[in-house]
Design a protein around this motif. Structure first.
Motif, mmCIF file in Angstrom:
data_model
loop_
_atom_site.group_PDB
_atom_site.id
_atom_site.type_symbol
_atom_site.label_atom_id
_atom_site.label_comp_id
_atom_site.label_asym_id
_atom_site.label_seq_id
_atom_site.Cartn_x
_atom_site.Cartn_y
_atom_site.Cartn_z
ATOM 1 N N TYR A 346 78.097 -38.897 -9.668
ATOM 2 C CA TYR A 346 76.048 -39.055 -8.916
ATOM 3 C C TYR A 346 76.385 -40.226 -10.128
ATOM 4 C CZ TYR A 346 75.489 -35.233 -6.348
ATOM 5 O OH TYR A 346 76.397 -34.637 -5.228
ATOM 6 N N SER A 350 74.865 -44.594 -7.835
ATOM 7 C CA SER A 350 73.472 -44.090 -7.797
ATOM 8 C C SER A 350 73.369 -45.758 -7.191
ATOM 9 C CB SER A 350 72.483 -43.950 -9.399
ATOM 10 O OG SER A 350 72.267 -44.291 -9.329
ATOM 11 N N PRO A 356 64.595 -43.459 -12.757
ATOM 12 C CA PRO A 356 64.745 -41.965 -12.825
ATOM 13 C C PRO A 356 66.427 -41.951 -12.832
ATOM 14 C CG PRO A 356 62.935 -42.105 -11.848
ATOM 15 C CD PRO A 356 63.381 -42.744 -12.109
ATOM 16 N N CYS A 357 66.947 -42.207 -11.420
ATOM 17 C CA CYS A 357 68.485 -42.031 -10.588
ATOM 18 C C CYS A 357 69.160 -42.926 -11.783
ATOM 19 C CB CYS A 357 68.268 -42.462 -9.877
ATOM 20 S SG CYS A 357 69.667 -42.099 -9.274
ATOM 21 N N ARG A 358 69.433 -44.514 -11.953
ATOM 22 C CA ARG A 358 69.773 -45.343 -12.674
ATOM 23 C C ARG A 358 70.110 -44.912 -14.118
ATOM 24 N NH1 ARG A 358 66.867 -49.434 -12.080
ATOM 25 N NH2 ARG A 358 65.855 -49.066 -14.145
ATOM 26 N N THR A 361 71.042 -40.775 -14.691
ATOM 27 C CA THR A 361 72.129 -39.577 -14.882
ATOM 28 C C THR A 361 73.362 -40.481 -15.889
ATOM 29 O OG1 THR A 361 72.369 -41.891 -12.738
ATOM 30 C CG2 THR A 361 72.125 -39.414 -11.769
ATOM 31 N N ILE A 391 64.240 -35.915 -13.303
ATOM 32 C CA ILE A 391 64.864 -37.009 -12.474
ATOM 33 C C ILE A 391 64.306 -36.726 -11.195
ATOM 34 C CG2 ILE A 391 67.198 -38.116 -11.355
ATOM 35 C CD1 ILE A 391 68.277 -38.143 -14.413
ATOM 36 N N SER A 395 62.864 -39.213 -8.972
ATOM 37 C CA SER A 395 64.077 -40.633 -7.848
ATOM 38 C C SER A 395 63.506 -41.463 -6.899
ATOM 39 C CB SER A 395 65.159 -40.375 -8.265
ATOM 40 O OG SER A 395 65.427 -39.216 -6.869
ATOM 41 N N GLY A 400 68.868 -38.879 -6.931
ATOM 42 C CA GLY A 400 68.219 -38.274 -8.136
ATOM 43 C C GLY A 400 68.366 -36.534 -8.032
ATOM 44 N N ASP A 401 67.779 -35.886 -6.899
ATOM 45 C CA ASP A 401 67.696 -34.662 -6.896
ATOM 46 C C ASP A 401 68.638 -34.120 -6.780
ATOM 47 O OD1 ASP A 401 64.593 -35.044 -6.539
ATOM 48 O OD2 ASP A 401 64.505 -34.569 -4.140
#
Length: 439
Positions: A346, A350, A356-358, A361, A391, A395, A400-401
């Motif tokens: 992940y 991304s 949040p995701c960038r 993770t 996260i 996101s 993100g989930d």
């Protein structure tokens, strides 16, 4: 296309979605037509498009790409009238760990997808359909493109299909190999020639999709189910599976299974029943945990072996059916190791559009590396849970989930394994010197 009289969850059945897979040259139009191919299209072109939408609505068909949204309802969202054309886009960007049903379907029986595309396009009044296939699946791209050419040569595509006055063109498009393009709006951006990143919603694709026009985006297995509904009727289709998740389904079994592969069974079949068909767990080593729908779905344990694999039953048990990608892990597998491998995926996939995701993770991967090499702390575990919680739901899209899910669900059932690694009660599962060499 007949099922056993007692068809229901786990019942013996005559395959429908996979009925042609074992036939000689199953991918050819000759074999397809010998086994009722394009008969549903002939029937569909004689009725009003709105009746087809109603038929699919009544069948209870739900999207097979992961979310399980009612297919006919999605079709009905397209605005009536207007100056913009309608489009159909097929999401064949199968890239999630464990998910492996659509590429085999396209390889073995591409014309079921093509016939489904033509019927669906007619129902939603679309003059153009794009089939977006993951770029690495070169053989699937070639096979589906060949099927399009065969269908066109036989008069099932192009202008005035079968004398109905309906025109349709289908284009097969090879993606650029990004997992994020499995998200429908990122797929649309990629299809338009832009970088694959999710769009802000609303507007939804049904209002502004491909080229800012009303668009239906559906999964391969979803559309391949349409001809059998036209042939058998909505009541027949609803007699299979469960009340809220009707129809047959292709379940993908992988991991420590004696005979991994694709298994067609009615919706609501349990993993215990599927494992019985697959020869059980390999080498007799017991099951430790599994994913009901790919790496983005919360993990289950042996206590969930008898949970009916339908959208609502799996949700009630605390997970998601997703793409029915059942990755089965035996008792030799370290849960922290599996979670670390998923998070590496992940982080790599991304798109970087949202913070949040960038960022999240990346931090989760760093912490997990410390944990699996025996250099983590108990504080690290609390930080992981906190970061995953921040996260999830925050996101830009579901990636993100998906990244937070392995953390949160593994801590629910196996937190002690993480604690044992950071306290030294169990040895590291990865040598930090090898890890340093790999990076």
């Amino acid at each position: 296309m007949t099922f056993a009289a007692d068809a229901g969850p786990g019942a013996s059945l005559t395959p429908v979605l996979t009925r042609r897979w074992a036939s000689p040259r199953s991918w050819s139009i000759e074999t397809y037509r010998q086994l009722d191919g394009y008969q549903a299209l002939r029937s569909a072109l004689t009725v009003d498009p709105d009746r087809l939408i109603e038929l699919v609505k009544n069948s209870g068909l739900r999207g097979r790409g992961g979310a399980g949204f009612p297919t006919g309802l999605k079709w009905s969202f397209l605005p009536k009238g207007g100056s913009k054309p309608h489009y159909l886009v097929i999401n064949a960007d199968e890239g999630e760990p464990g998910t492996c049903k659509d590429i085999p379907l396209m390889m073995a029986d591409p014309h079921s997808l093509i016939e489904g595309c033509i019927i669906t396009s007619y129902a939603i009044r679309a003059p153009f359909c794009a089939i977006y296939i993951r770029g690495e699946a070169v053989h699937a791209i070639r096979r589906v493109a060949a099927a399009v050419r065969e269908a066109k040569a036989a008069g099932f595509l192009g202008r005035d299909i079968l004398g109905s006055g309906y025109d349709l063109e289908i284009v097969v498009h090879g993606g650029a190999g990004a997992y994020i393009c499995g998200e429908e709006t990122a797929l649309l951006d990629s299809l338009e020639g832009r970088r694959g990143q999710p769009r802000l919603k609303p507007p939804f694709p049904a209002v502004e999709g491909l080229y800012a026009s009303p668009t239906v985006v559906n999964n391969v297995e979803t559309i391949a189910s349409v001809p059998i509904i036209v042939m058998g009727g909505s009541d027949w289709y609803r007699s299979l599976g469960t009340e809220k998740s009707p129809g047959p389904k292709i379940y993908s079994l992988s991991g420590h299974v004696t005979r991994p592969g694709q298994y067609e069974a009615p919706m609501g079949t349990t993993l215990r029943q599927l494992l019985a068909s697959a020869g059980g767990m390999r080498d007799g080593i017991p099951l430790k945990f599994f994913t009901p729908g790919g790496s983005s779905t919360p993990i289950f344990t042996p206590e969930h072996l008898d949970v009916p694999l339908s959208f609502d039953d799996v949700a009630a048990a605390g997970s998601m059916l997703g793409t029915t990608a059942l990755m089965c892990f035996n008792e030799t597998v370290s849960v922290p190791w599996a979670v670390w491998k998923w998070l590496e995926f992940y982080k790599h996939e991304s798109c970087g559009k949202c913070t949040p995701c960038r960022e999240g993770t990346g931090w989760l991967v760093q912490i997990l590396r410390r944990v699996v090499t025996g250099h983590g702390t108990l504080e690290d575990l609390d930080t992981m849970v906190d970061a995953a919680g921040n996260i999830a739901g925050r996101s830009f899209c579901a990636l993100g989930d998906a990244a937070a899910t392995p953390i949160l669900s593994s801590f629910k059932y196996f937190r002690s394994e993480f604690e044992d690694l950071v306290t030294g009660r169990t040895p590291p599962v990865v040598d930090h010197r090898q890890l340093a060499g790999a990076h």
